[in-house]
Design an enzyme around this catalytic site. Structure first.
Site, PDB file in Angstrom:
ATOM      1  N   GLY A 157       0.843  -1.206   0.000  1.00 15.21           N
ATOM      2  CA  GLY A 157       0.000   0.000   0.000  1.00 15.21           C
ATOM      3  C   GLY A 157       0.873   1.248   0.000  1.00 15.21           C
ATOM      4  O   GLY A 157       0.539   2.259   0.623  1.00 15.21           O
ATOM      5  N   GLY A 172      -0.460   4.818  -0.929  1.00 13.74           N
ATOM      6  CA  GLY A 172      -1.516   5.427  -0.122  1.00 13.74           C
ATOM      7  C   GLY A 172      -1.016   6.602   0.707  1.00 13.74           C
ATOM      8  O   GLY A 172       0.170   6.951   0.681  1.00 13.74           O
ATOM      9  N   GLN A 173      -1.940   7.190   1.451  1.00  9.88           N
ATOM     10  CA  GLN A 173      -1.622   8.410   2.220  1.00  9.88           C
ATOM     11  C   GLN A 173      -0.487   8.178   3.216  1.00  9.88           C
ATOM     12  O   GLN A 173       0.450   8.975   3.299  1.00  9.88           O
ATOM     13  CB  GLN A 173      -2.884   8.884   2.973  1.00  9.88           C
ATOM     14  CG  GLN A 173      -2.729  10.246   3.628  1.00  9.88           C
ATOM     15  CD  GLN A 173      -3.740  10.491   4.753  1.00  9.88           C
ATOM     16  OE1 GLN A 173      -4.549   9.620   5.086  1.00  9.88           O
ATOM     17  NE2 GLN A 173      -3.681  11.671   5.335  1.00  9.88           N
ATOM     18  N   ASP A 211       2.251  -1.804  -4.410  1.00  8.70           N
ATOM     19  CA  ASP A 211       0.848  -1.385  -4.400  1.00  8.70           C
ATOM     20  C   ASP A 211       0.141  -2.146  -5.511  1.00  8.70           C
ATOM     21  O   ASP A 211       0.784  -2.730  -6.388  1.00  8.70           O
ATOM     22  CB  ASP A 211       0.730   0.138  -4.613  1.00  8.70           C
ATOM     23  CG  ASP A 211      -0.529   0.699  -3.945  1.00  8.70           C
ATOM     24  OD1 ASP A 211      -0.408   1.471  -2.987  1.00  8.70           O
ATOM     25  OD2 ASP A 211      -1.649   0.335  -4.391  1.00  8.70           O
ATOM     26  N   ILE A 212      -1.195  -2.076  -5.480  1.00  6.11           N
ATOM     27  CA  ILE A 212      -1.969  -2.797  -6.493  1.00  6.11           C
ATOM     28  C   ILE A 212      -1.876  -2.103  -7.855  1.00  6.11           C
ATOM     29  O   ILE A 212      -2.136  -2.698  -8.887  1.00  6.11           O
ATOM     30  CB  ILE A 212      -3.425  -2.966  -6.014  1.00  6.11           C
ATOM     31  CG1 ILE A 212      -4.144  -4.041  -6.816  1.00  6.11           C
ATOM     32  CG2 ILE A 212      -4.184  -1.645  -6.003  1.00  6.11           C
ATOM     33  CD1 ILE A 212      -5.324  -4.657  -6.098  1.00  6.11           C
ATOM     34  N   ASP A 230      -1.091  -7.368  -5.235  1.00  5.68           N
ATOM     35  CA  ASP A 230      -2.434  -7.431  -4.665  1.00  5.68           C
ATOM     36  C   ASP A 230      -2.301  -8.183  -3.340  1.00  5.68           C
ATOM     37  O   ASP A 230      -2.060  -9.391  -3.318  1.00  5.68           O
ATOM     38  CB  ASP A 230      -3.361  -8.174  -5.641  1.00  5.68           C
ATOM     39  CG  ASP A 230      -4.747  -8.408  -5.047  1.00  5.68           C
ATOM     40  OD1 ASP A 230      -4.966  -8.047  -3.866  1.00  5.68           O
ATOM     41  OD2 ASP A 230      -5.601  -8.961  -5.765  1.00  5.68           O
ATOM     42  N   TYR A 269     -15.528  -0.801   8.694  1.00  3.44           N
ATOM     43  CA  TYR A 269     -14.095  -0.552   8.879  1.00  3.44           C
ATOM     44  C   TYR A 269     -13.702  -0.816  10.338  1.00  3.44           C
ATOM     45  O   TYR A 269     -12.725  -1.518  10.618  1.00  3.44           O
ATOM     46  CB  TYR A 269     -13.827   0.900   8.486  1.00  3.44           C
ATOM     47  CG  TYR A 269     -12.429   1.404   8.708  1.00  3.44           C
ATOM     48  CD1 TYR A 269     -11.351   0.880   8.016  1.00  3.44           C
ATOM     49  CD2 TYR A 269     -12.195   2.470   9.585  1.00  3.44           C
ATOM     50  CE1 TYR A 269     -10.073   1.384   8.202  1.00  3.44           C
ATOM     51  CE2 TYR A 269     -10.921   2.979   9.768  1.00  3.44           C
ATOM     52  CZ  TYR A 269      -9.860   2.437   9.075  1.00  3.44           C
ATOM     53  OH  TYR A 269      -8.600   2.931   9.254  1.00  3.44           O
ATOM     54  N   LYS A 301     -11.198  -3.628  11.846  1.00  5.39           N
ATOM     55  CA  LYS A 301      -9.995  -3.283  12.615  1.00  5.39           C
ATOM     56  C   LYS A 301     -10.032  -3.944  13.999  1.00  5.39           C
ATOM     57  O   LYS A 301      -9.005  -4.414  14.495  1.00  5.39           O
ATOM     58  CB  LYS A 301      -9.850  -1.761  12.749  1.00  5.39           C
ATOM     59  CG  LYS A 301      -9.477  -1.070  11.447  1.00  5.39           C
ATOM     60  CD  LYS A 301      -8.088  -1.481  10.979  1.00  5.39           C
ATOM     61  CE  LYS A 301      -7.661  -0.845   9.683  1.00  5.39           C
ATOM     62  NZ  LYS A 301      -6.402  -1.404   9.156  1.00  5.39           N
TER      63      LYS A 301
HETATM   64  C1  AKB Z   1     -10.961   7.154   8.606  1.00  2.00           C
HETATM   65  O1  AKB Z   1     -11.472   8.269   8.782  1.00  2.00           O
HETATM   66  O2  AKB Z   1     -11.559   6.162   8.177  1.00  2.00           O
HETATM   67  C2  AKB Z   1      -9.494   6.989   8.971  1.00  2.00           C
HETATM   68  C3  AKB Z   1      -9.330   6.488  10.368  1.00  2.00           C
HETATM   69  C4  AKB Z   1      -9.692   7.344  11.510  1.00  2.00           C
HETATM   70  O3  AKB Z   1      -8.874   5.395  10.556  1.00  2.00           O
HETATM   71  N1  AKB Z   1      -8.810   8.230   8.805  1.00  2.00           N
END
Ligand code: AKB
Length: 315
Positions: free
Chosen positions: A9, A12-13, A35-36, A53, A143, A147
């Site tokens: 990745g 990414g940011q 990265d992909i 990937d 998300y 996590k």
């Molecule tokens: C998001 O906003 O999804 C991310 C995070 C807080 O993990 N920046």
């Protein structure tokens, strides 16, 4: 043999800045970016780069063995806003990529792993202020669920198979070098671009939506510090709370207005407001401080100054 590092990745940011920081420390050829998709950044592409990937175990393993990798930073993920739009895809990407890297650790093909968690592991029943390291965690986003489950799997692989995996619960990260990818905290980056471009910004969060945030340099410094720490000082093998700043859109706006007096803001909260409402306002990071010496450098004023100068430099 010198350490060989793989960043998954890397476009990414976080991945892009982490790759450059690690190349500065270890040398360009010790850090393989992947990265992909191909990199559009000449800086990243000037060193070794692989298309990868992270959900494909065999390709992942091939990159690791070809380059004799011992340390992996597994930074690929689908963030909170996008994962609400594509729940199954978000779950699949976030979990499969994690299992792949943990299994490379279990097979002793890599010796050290970094995997990012997030303040999204917390939910509406978590204490809002100074959310403790150990507390109620009932995340309500895809998300956040991915996590939280991922944290439990990290702790499990450490305990059961001895995999040296380390993790941080990142707050919203503020940076200018690369655009963020579909998060709830992205307003705190967009606002700087709009302040300098159009002198007005419409925030997708309400004026009083306080969230934990951090300037990217602090996040990179923390990521490198936790990976450099002796294994015995990493006492938490799920993920560490990390605090930087806590501010609302209105407070950020007021700070930017000190430098751009005619800057205006409007508020049109969208679906991301409910996500922000489910997260704490601030985080207690005393265990990261005492276990591996975490200390932030950037306050809100320094962050705003650095962001305005950084965004201007891109023009
Ligand atoms: C998001 O906003 O999804 C991310 C995070 C807080 O993990 N920046």
């Amino acid at each position: 043999m010198p350490s060989k590092i793989l960043i998954v990745g890397a476009c990414g940011q976080i991945g892009s800045e982490l790759t450059l920081a690690l190349r500065n420390i270890h040398g360009e050829h010790a850090v393989i970016a992947s990265d992909i998709k191909p990199s559009t950044s000449p800086e990243l592409a000037s060193g070794p780069f692989e298309i990868l990937d992270a959900t494909d175990y065999d390709s992942f393993k091939a990159v690791v063995t070809t380059h004799n990798i011992d340390t992996v930073y597994m930074m690929a993920a689908m963030l909170s806003g996008t994962a609400e739009k594509f729940p199954e895809k978000g779950w699949d990407l976030n979990m499969t990529s994690l299992f792949n890297v943990l299994n490379l650790g279990k097979e002793k093909l890599v010796t050290k792993i970094f995997w990012p968690s997030s303040i999204a592991v917390f939910g509406p029943t978590t204490p809002k202020t100074d959310a403790p390291q150990q507390t109620i965690m009932e995340p309500t986003t895809v998300y956040g669920i991915s996590k939280q489950a991922g944290e439990r799997w990290c702790a499990y692989y450490y305990k059961r198979y001895g995999v040296d995996v380390r993790s941080i619960r990142y707050p919203g990260l503020i940076s200018y070098k690369n655009p963020p990818g579909g998060g709830t905290t992205d307003y705190a980056i967009e606002i700087f671009h709009e302040a300098l471009k159009s002198v007005s910004y419409t925030s997708f969060l309400s004026k009083d939506a306080a969230l934990p945030m951090m300037y990217m340099d602090d996040a990179i410094q923390a990521t490198i510090a936790i990976m450099d720490a002796p294994a015995e000082s990493i006492k938490i093998r799920s993920s560490y709370n990390l605090a930087g700043l806590s501010f609302t859109p209105e407070e950020l706006y007021a700070e930017i207005k000190n430098y751009i007096p005619d800057f205006e803001i409007n508020y049109e909260p969208d679906f991301r407001q409910a996500i922000a409402d489910s997260w704490p306002d601030s985080i207690d990071d005393s265990e990261a401080k005492s276990d591996w010496g975490w200390k932030k450098d950037y306050d809100l004023e320094m962050t705003v100054k650095a962001m305005l100068a950084g965004v201007k430099s891109l023009e």
